[in-house]
Design a protein around this motif. Structure first.
Motif, PDB file in Angstrom:
ATOM      1  N   THR A 167      -3.060 -17.757   9.861  1.00  0.00           N
ATOM      2  CA  THR A 167      -3.190 -16.421   9.297  1.00  0.00           C
ATOM      3  C   THR A 167      -2.668 -15.321  10.203  1.00  0.00           C
ATOM      4  O   THR A 167      -2.470 -14.189   9.753  1.00  0.00           O
ATOM      5  CB  THR A 167      -4.671 -16.114   9.001  1.00  0.00           C
ATOM      6  N   GLY A 168      -2.456 -15.613  11.487  1.00  0.00           N
ATOM      7  CA  GLY A 168      -2.026 -14.586  12.422  1.00  0.00           C
ATOM      8  C   GLY A 168      -3.152 -13.729  12.940  1.00  0.00           C
ATOM      9  O   GLY A 168      -2.936 -12.814  13.746  1.00  0.00           O
ATOM     10  N   GLN A 169      -4.385 -13.979  12.511  1.00  0.00           N
ATOM     11  CA  GLN A 169      -5.520 -13.197  12.974  1.00  0.00           C
ATOM     12  C   GLN A 169      -5.854 -13.528  14.427  1.00  0.00           C
ATOM     13  O   GLN A 169      -5.588 -14.634  14.901  1.00  0.00           O
ATOM     14  CB  GLN A 169      -6.728 -13.452  12.067  1.00  0.00           C
ATOM     15  N   LEU A 170      -6.461 -12.573  15.100  1.00  0.00           N
ATOM     16  CA  LEU A 170      -6.801 -12.709  16.514  1.00  0.00           C
ATOM     17  C   LEU A 170      -8.307 -12.798  16.673  1.00  0.00           C
ATOM     18  O   LEU A 170      -9.065 -12.144  15.946  1.00  0.00           O
ATOM     19  CB  LEU A 170      -6.253 -11.526  17.309  1.00  0.00           C
ATOM     20  N   MET A 171      -8.736 -13.599  17.661  1.00  0.00           N
ATOM     21  CA  MET A 171     -10.159 -13.808  17.906  1.00  0.00           C
ATOM     22  C   MET A 171     -10.443 -13.761  19.391  1.00  0.00           C
ATOM     23  O   MET A 171      -9.565 -14.013  20.213  1.00  0.00           O
ATOM     24  CB  MET A 171     -10.592 -15.182  17.378  1.00  0.00           C
ATOM     25  N   CYS A 172     -11.711 -13.463  19.726  1.00  0.00           N
ATOM     26  CA  CYS A 172     -12.146 -13.628  21.107  1.00  0.00           C
ATOM     27  C   CYS A 172     -12.050 -15.107  21.462  1.00  0.00           C
ATOM     28  O   CYS A 172     -12.382 -15.974  20.656  1.00  0.00           O
ATOM     29  CB  CYS A 172     -13.591 -13.154  21.270  1.00  0.00           C
ATOM     30  N   ASP A 173     -11.581 -15.400  22.663  1.00  0.00           N
ATOM     31  CA  ASP A 173     -11.372 -16.786  23.076  1.00  0.00           C
ATOM     32  C   ASP A 173     -12.481 -17.210  24.018  1.00  0.00           C
ATOM     33  O   ASP A 173     -12.412 -17.015  25.226  1.00  0.00           O
ATOM     34  CB  ASP A 173     -10.011 -16.929  23.752  1.00  0.00           C
ATOM     35  N   GLY A 174     -13.544 -17.803  23.463  1.00  0.00           N
ATOM     36  CA  GLY A 174     -14.685 -18.196  24.271  1.00  0.00           C
ATOM     37  C   GLY A 174     -14.425 -19.369  25.183  1.00  0.00           C
ATOM     38  O   GLY A 174     -15.304 -19.753  25.958  1.00  0.00           O
ATOM     39  N   THR A 175     -13.250 -19.971  25.115  1.00  0.00           N
ATOM     40  CA  THR A 175     -12.939 -21.112  25.984  1.00  0.00           C
ATOM     41  C   THR A 175     -12.313 -20.678  27.297  1.00  0.00           C
ATOM     42  O   THR A 175     -12.102 -21.505  28.181  1.00  0.00           O
ATOM     43  CB  THR A 175     -11.979 -22.082  25.274  1.00  0.00           C
ATOM     44  N   ASP A 176     -11.994 -19.404  27.439  1.00  0.00           N
ATOM     45  CA  ASP A 176     -11.265 -18.901  28.603  1.00  0.00           C
ATOM     46  C   ASP A 176     -12.127 -17.880  29.331  1.00  0.00           C
ATOM     47  O   ASP A 176     -12.543 -16.878  28.741  1.00  0.00           O
ATOM     48  CB  ASP A 176      -9.946 -18.265  28.153  1.00  0.00           C
ATOM     49  N   GLU A 177     -12.407 -18.115  30.611  1.00  0.00           N
ATOM     50  CA  GLU A 177     -13.248 -17.191  31.379  1.00  0.00           C
ATOM     51  C   GLU A 177     -12.616 -15.818  31.527  1.00  0.00           C
ATOM     52  O   GLU A 177     -13.296 -14.845  31.859  1.00  0.00           O
ATOM     53  CB  GLU A 177     -13.564 -17.767  32.759  1.00  0.00           C
ATOM     54  N   ARG A 178     -11.314 -15.715  31.315  1.00  0.00           N
ATOM     55  CA  ARG A 178     -10.655 -14.411  31.404  1.00  0.00           C
ATOM     56  C   ARG A 178     -10.879 -13.591  30.134  1.00  0.00           C
ATOM     57  O   ARG A 178     -10.531 -12.419  30.072  1.00  0.00           O
ATOM     58  CB  ARG A 178      -9.159 -14.595  31.621  1.00  0.00           C
ATOM     59  N   SER A 179     -11.455 -14.198  29.131  1.00  0.00           N
ATOM     60  CA  SER A 179     -11.704 -13.533  27.859  1.00  0.00           C
ATOM     61  C   SER A 179     -13.173 -13.144  27.769  1.00  0.00           C
ATOM     62  O   SER A 179     -13.943 -13.297  28.720  1.00  0.00           O
ATOM     63  CB  SER A 179     -11.316 -14.458  26.708  1.00  0.00           C
ATOM     64  N   ILE A 180     -13.555 -12.622  26.599  1.00  0.00           N
ATOM     65  CA  ILE A 180     -14.960 -12.423  26.290  1.00  0.00           C
ATOM     66  C   ILE A 180     -15.310 -13.377  25.157  1.00  0.00           C
ATOM     67  O   ILE A 180     -14.440 -13.861  24.429  1.00  0.00           O
ATOM     68  CB  ILE A 180     -15.268 -10.966  25.896  1.00  0.00           C
ATOM     69  N   ASP A 181     -16.597 -13.654  25.011  1.00  0.00           N
ATOM     70  CA  ASP A 181     -17.041 -14.576  23.974  1.00  0.00           C
ATOM     71  C   ASP A 181     -17.259 -13.881  22.636  1.00  0.00           C
ATOM     72  O   ASP A 181     -17.047 -14.468  21.583  1.00  0.00           O
ATOM     73  CB  ASP A 181     -18.340 -15.258  24.394  1.00  0.00           C
ATOM     74  N   ALA A 182     -17.708 -12.641  22.677  1.00  0.00           N
ATOM     75  CA  ALA A 182     -18.016 -11.952  21.424  1.00  0.00           C
ATOM     76  C   ALA A 182     -18.251 -10.479  21.673  1.00  0.00           C
ATOM     77  O   ALA A 182     -18.598 -10.056  22.777  1.00  0.00           O
ATOM     78  CB  ALA A 182     -19.247 -12.567  20.767  1.00  0.00           C
ATOM     79  N   ILE A 183     -18.053  -9.693  20.621  1.00  0.00           N
ATOM     80  CA  ILE A 183     -18.523  -8.316  20.539  1.00  0.00           C
ATOM     81  C   ILE A 183     -19.630  -8.331  19.504  1.00  0.00           C
ATOM     82  O   ILE A 183     -19.423  -8.779  18.375  1.00  0.00           O
ATOM     83  CB  ILE A 183     -17.395  -7.360  20.113  1.00  0.00           C
ATOM     84  N   GLN A 184     -20.816  -7.862  19.873  1.00  0.00           N
ATOM     85  CA  GLN A 184     -21.959  -7.933  18.972  1.00  0.00           C
ATOM     86  C   GLN A 184     -22.523  -6.550  18.681  1.00  0.00           C
ATOM     87  O   GLN A 184     -22.282  -5.590  19.417  1.00  0.00           O
ATOM     88  CB  GLN A 184     -23.067  -8.813  19.565  1.00  0.00           C
ATOM     89  N   MET A 185     -23.289  -6.478  17.598  1.00  0.00           N
ATOM     90  CA  MET A 185     -23.937  -5.227  17.182  1.00  0.00           C
ATOM     91  C   MET A 185     -25.407  -5.519  16.927  1.00  0.00           C
ATOM     92  O   MET A 185     -25.749  -6.556  16.351  1.00  0.00           O
ATOM     93  CB  MET A 185     -23.269  -4.702  15.913  1.00  0.00           C
ATOM     94  N   ARG A 186     -26.275  -4.598  17.355  1.00  0.00           N
ATOM     95  CA  ARG A 186     -27.713  -4.801  17.197  1.00  0.00           C
ATOM     96  C   ARG A 186     -28.408  -3.506  16.811  1.00  0.00           C
ATOM     97  O   ARG A 186     -27.939  -2.416  17.133  1.00  0.00           O
ATOM     98  CB  ARG A 186     -28.332  -5.326  18.495  1.00  0.00           C
ATOM     99  N   ASP A 187     -29.536  -3.669  16.155  1.00  0.00           N
ATOM    100  CA  ASP A 187     -30.437  -2.550  15.938  1.00  0.00           C
ATOM    101  C   ASP A 187     -31.145  -2.254  17.253  1.00  0.00           C
ATOM    102  O   ASP A 187     -31.566  -3.181  17.958  1.00  0.00           O
ATOM    103  CB  ASP A 187     -31.455  -2.907  14.853  1.00  0.00           C
ATOM    104  N   GLY A 188     -31.279  -0.980  17.593  1.00  0.00           N
ATOM    105  CA  GLY A 188     -31.823  -0.620  18.894  1.00  0.00           C
ATOM    106  C   GLY A 188     -33.226  -1.126  19.148  1.00  0.00           C
ATOM    107  O   GLY A 188     -33.603  -1.384  20.296  1.00  0.00           O
ATOM    108  N   ALA A 189     -34.024  -1.292  18.082  1.00  0.00           N
ATOM    109  CA  ALA A 189     -35.397  -1.775  18.237  1.00  0.00           C
ATOM    110  C   ALA A 189     -35.561  -3.177  17.675  1.00  0.00           C
ATOM    111  O   ALA A 189     -36.695  -3.651  17.532  1.00  0.00           O
ATOM    112  CB  ALA A 189     -36.357  -0.814  17.534  1.00  0.00           C
ATOM    113  N   ASP A 190     -34.446  -3.828  17.362  1.00  0.00           N
ATOM    114  CA  ASP A 190     -34.474  -5.185  16.798  1.00  0.00           C
ATOM    115  C   ASP A 190     -35.318  -5.268  15.530  1.00  0.00           C
ATOM    116  O   ASP A 190     -35.936  -6.293  15.242  1.00  0.00           O
ATOM    117  CB  ASP A 190     -34.995  -6.199  17.823  1.00  0.00           C
ATOM    118  N   ARG A 191     -35.340  -4.182  14.750  1.00  0.00           N
ATOM    119  CA  ARG A 191     -36.091  -4.213  13.500  1.00  0.00           C
ATOM    120  C   ARG A 191     -35.368  -5.038  12.442  1.00  0.00           C
ATOM    121  O   ARG A 191     -36.006  -5.648  11.588  1.00  0.00           O
ATOM    122  CB  ARG A 191     -36.328  -2.779  12.997  1.00  0.00           C
ATOM    123  N   VAL A 192     -34.067  -5.008  12.470  1.00  0.00           N
ATOM    124  CA  VAL A 192     -33.271  -5.830  11.559  1.00  0.00           C
ATOM    125  C   VAL A 192     -32.146  -6.459  12.367  1.00  0.00           C
ATOM    126  O   VAL A 192     -31.864  -6.047  13.499  1.00  0.00           O
ATOM    127  CB  VAL A 192     -32.672  -5.011  10.393  1.00  0.00           C
TER     128      VAL A 192
END
Length: 376
Positions: A167-192
């Motif tokens: 597809t040509g899409q790009l992803m974080c490469d969790g197999t490479d230490e030079r990369s990052i594993d993920a970008i995440q989003m959270r609720d500040g109080a973990d309510r949801v």
């Protein structure tokens, strides 16, 4: 219904999650994978259902800063991410369509209603880790608890990403230490918790930076949020390969977190109903619907086979067609109350929608069809 193997094969090209990548993601702060956040309310859509559902400073010193919708923001959120108007990939799975497509929808900022533009706000928070800087720029969120956040990921030593050949899409490469594993989003109080999909913009890519959009849906609605949101960079040190249950891979996980940002105003969702008790809530970003009697497990799971809007001019906008291989959404989630929320890959002019058609099965039961009319 398609079997589990066919489902996985059909989705592999789009989500590109091999076993190693899944293991690495699972190690990162309890996450289940790219686009899968830790969940406390609701849960991830099971694989079979997933294919049926399918892939700062200003705030601290001057309060909430609301931004007029810019052409750049609209182009990022409702653009094609440098992939073209439609992405197509082959599944080769028995019982599944031979080809799947996902279409993106651009929009002219000058045609957008104030109900949308007034809810786009500046965020301007950042996080740093493993040589990377994650800069969060602007955000829009709706009453369904879904929305989009624009960001830039940069690293003077180079941004390492993995390309999905089909597809040509790009992803974080969790197999490479030079990369990052993920970008995440959270609720500040973990309510949801959130389900989300990170989409990088190929057209913006340089050796040291790239822009992207994080599309998200809450397991709940905007009313359930604590009012504060944060984003994280996740990465690991050590060898992620070669581990097993008795001798886990020798890795150390790390996380860098942004400052909290307030939710701000939300886009109103328009209701649609039928006479049976089925309900839906529509916004330009997401679709949330609930079928009477549906739950989040077993024979109470409603598994859609077809979801489409009928527009005022008589045309159809398909969100999901499992038979034709059409998947015009980034991801979908199933909440505890049985409601299903789609993060749409095309801008939806809600004011032009007349009705919503949903077909599917409740568990292993007979196929059902619902036509929900938009309420004045």
């Amino acid at each position: 219904m398609m079997d589990e193997r066919a489902v996985r094969d059909a989705m592999t090209c789009l989500h590109a999650s091999d076993d190693l990548y899944e293991r690495v993601m699972a190690e990162v702060s309890g996450a289940g994978g790219a686009g899968r956040a830790p969940r406390r309310r609701g849960r991830a859509v099971p694989l079979g259902l997933a294919i049926a559902l399918a892939l700062g400073a200003a705030l601290a010193t001057s309060g909430v800063a609301y931004a007029a919708l810019s052409g750049v923001f609209a182009a990022q959120v409702w653009g094609d991410h440098g992939l073209g108007e439609t992405v197509a990939w082959s599944s080769g799975a028995e019982g599944a369509p031979a080809t799947w497509t996902q279409s993106f929808g651009g929009v002219d900022p000058e045609t957008l209603p104030a109900t949308v533009t007034d809810c786009v706000r500046a965020v301007d928070v950042s996080a740093e880790g493993n040589g990377y800087t994650l800069a969060i720029h602007e955000m829009v969120i709706d009453e369904n608890g879904g929305g989009a956040v624009t960001f830039t990921l940069s690293n003077p030593a180079g941004v390492v990403l993995r390309e999905v050949p089909e597809t040509g899409q790009l992803m974080c490469d969790g197999t490479d230490e030079r990369s990052i594993d993920a970008i995440q989003m959270r609720d500040g109080a973990d309510r949801v918790t959130f389900d989300y999909r990170t989409v990088f913009d190929r057209a913006s890519r340089t050796d040291t930076s790239i822009d992207g959009v994080l599309y998200f849906t809450a397991f709940g609605t905007a009313a359930d949020l604590s009012g504060q949101l944060i984003w994280t960079l996740n990465w690991h040190e050590g060898d992620a390969e070669g581990g097993d249950k008795e001798h886990p891979a020798d890795i150390v996980n790390h996380e860098a977190t942004t400052q909290p940002a307030s939710v701000g105003p939300v886009i109103e969702a328009v209701a649609a109903r039928d006479g049976s008790g089925a309900e839906a809530w529509l916004s330009p970003l997401t679709l949330r619907f609930q079928i009477p009697g549906a739950g989040d497990s077993g024979d109470k799971e409603f598994v859609p086979s077809y979801v489409a809007f009928t527009m005022a001019d008589g045309s159809e906008r398909v969100v999901w067609d499992g038979s034709a291989g059409i998947m015009n959404h980034y991801h979908a989630n199933l909440s505890e109350d049985g409601s299903i929320t789609y993060a749409l890959s095309q801008y939806l002019p809600v004011e032009e929608v007349q009705s919503l058609t949903v077909r599917g099965r409740m568990g292993v039961g007979e196929s059902q069809a619902f036509v929900l009319t938009v309420q004045p």
